[in-house]
Design an enzyme around this catalytic site. Structure first.
Site, short mmCIF file in Angstrom:
data_model
loop_
_atom_site.label_atom_id
_atom_site.label_comp_id
_atom_site.label_asym_id
_atom_site.label_seq_id
_atom_site.Cartn_x
_atom_site.Cartn_y
_atom_site.Cartn_z
N ARG A 1 0.94 -1.43 -0.16
CA ARG A 1 0.10 0.48 -0.30
C ARG A 1 0.94 0.88 0.36
O ARG A 1 0.66 2.54 -0.89
CB ARG A 1 -1.22 0.34 0.95
CG ARG A 1 -2.14 -0.75 1.67
CD ARG A 1 -2.84 -1.36 0.13
NE ARG A 1 -3.82 -0.59 0.17
CZ ARG A 1 -4.05 -0.06 -1.47
NH1 ARG A 1 -3.95 -0.39 -2.40
NH2 ARG A 1 -4.95 1.36 -1.51
N ASP B 1 -0.71 4.70 8.14
CA ASP B 1 -1.77 3.90 7.90
C ASP B 1 -1.38 2.57 7.72
O ASP B 1 -2.57 1.62 8.59
CB ASP B 1 -2.28 4.48 6.90
CG ASP B 1 -2.92 5.55 6.24
OD1 ASP B 1 -3.14 6.48 7.63
OD2 ASP B 1 -2.13 6.17 5.36
N HIS C 1 -1.55 4.86 0.82
CA HIS C 1 -1.27 4.48 2.31
C HIS C 1 -0.40 5.24 2.41
O HIS C 1 1.59 5.21 2.00
CB HIS C 1 -1.95 2.73 2.70
CG HIS C 1 -3.25 2.87 2.70
ND1 HIS C 1 -4.07 3.78 3.09
CD2 HIS C 1 -3.86 2.77 1.71
CE1 HIS C 1 -5.45 3.67 3.69
NE2 HIS C 1 -5.33 1.90 2.16
#
Length: 238
Positions: free
Chosen positions: A191, A201, A197
């Site tokens: 991610r 996160d 992200h």
């Protein structure tokens, strides 16, 4: 008359099959631990933690130059149980699918429906901007950008799914824990690599997954399904 009976039977079978494939969460989002009460808030943009987030963002962009790793990250961007099954089958040591491992599939399906709900409160409370939005740069998965812009960044829902799956599969096959958990870590890293992200996160997603995973173990239905999944695995492994 026989034709109508056969049609009715086929329709009934179809309805039953659909009901069987529909996710049944073990707990509602209100029954899961509320992340607003125990998880850290996203880093302040003036603090050292956010500096690390930015450092990791640029690390992720650099990792896109590694085609093999970038390809994995792009595959991981598809949010689905089918993707989880495909990516975790090799480290798990057995092909995971609704046809080949129906009990394991049912466990993952219902766990997915449970754990993804835990991110709702913090996502819409903090409304954190995603890194590609803040920097106004493209991600490695442009086809998902419109949807991501409508959703918030903290915590990472993909990471919750990936880490929950890794924990469940490790419980089923503890002998492959190292490879399963390593793949679970990679799933979260993906991610950051695609630019969807921040690192914080992802870290929060793993915390959320662990909390939801623990909560599921208080469900008798979950424990029974885990027993069935392990029994299925042991039989398939022979």
């Amino acid at each position: 008359m026989k034709k109508y009976v056969m049609t009715a039977l086929l329709m009934t079978a179809a309805v039953c099959a659909q009901a069987q494939s529909k996710p049944e969460p073990y707990f509602s989002f209100r029954e899961l631990p509320n992340m607003l009460k125990w998880a850290p808030a996203p880093p302040d943009t003036m603090g050292a933690a956010f500096t690390y987030d930015i450092t990791q963002y640029f690390w992720g962009k650099q990792m896109r130059q590694n085609k093999e790793r970038a390809d994995i990250a792009i595959r991981d961007a598809v949010y689905s149980l089918e993707c989880i099954a495909q990516e975790f089958s090799e480290p798990f040591g057995l092909t995971i699918s609704e046809e080949n491992t129906p009990e394991i599939w049912k466990l993952l399906r219902d766990a997915k429906a449970t754990c993804e709900a835990i991110s709702g409160f913090p996502k819409y409370y903090y409304k954190r901007k995603r890194p590609f939005v803040r920097f106004q740069e493209p991600t490695a998965t442009p086809e998902f950008e419109p949807e991501l812009r409508r959703n918030f960044s903290y915590p990472s829902g993909h990471t919750i799914l990936g880490w929950t799956s890794a924990l469940l599969l490790t419980e089923i096959n503890p002998e492959r824990a190292d490879t399963i958990l390593a793949r679970g870590m990679m799933y979260g890293e993906s991610r950051v690599i695609v630019g969807a992200h921040w690192q914080s996160d992802v870290d929060a997603g793993r915390l959320a997954a662990a909390a939801a995973y623990a909560r599921m173990h208080t469900s008798d239905r979950f424990l029974e399904q885990m027993r069935r999944a392990r029994q299925e695995f042991l039989k398939k492994r022979q």
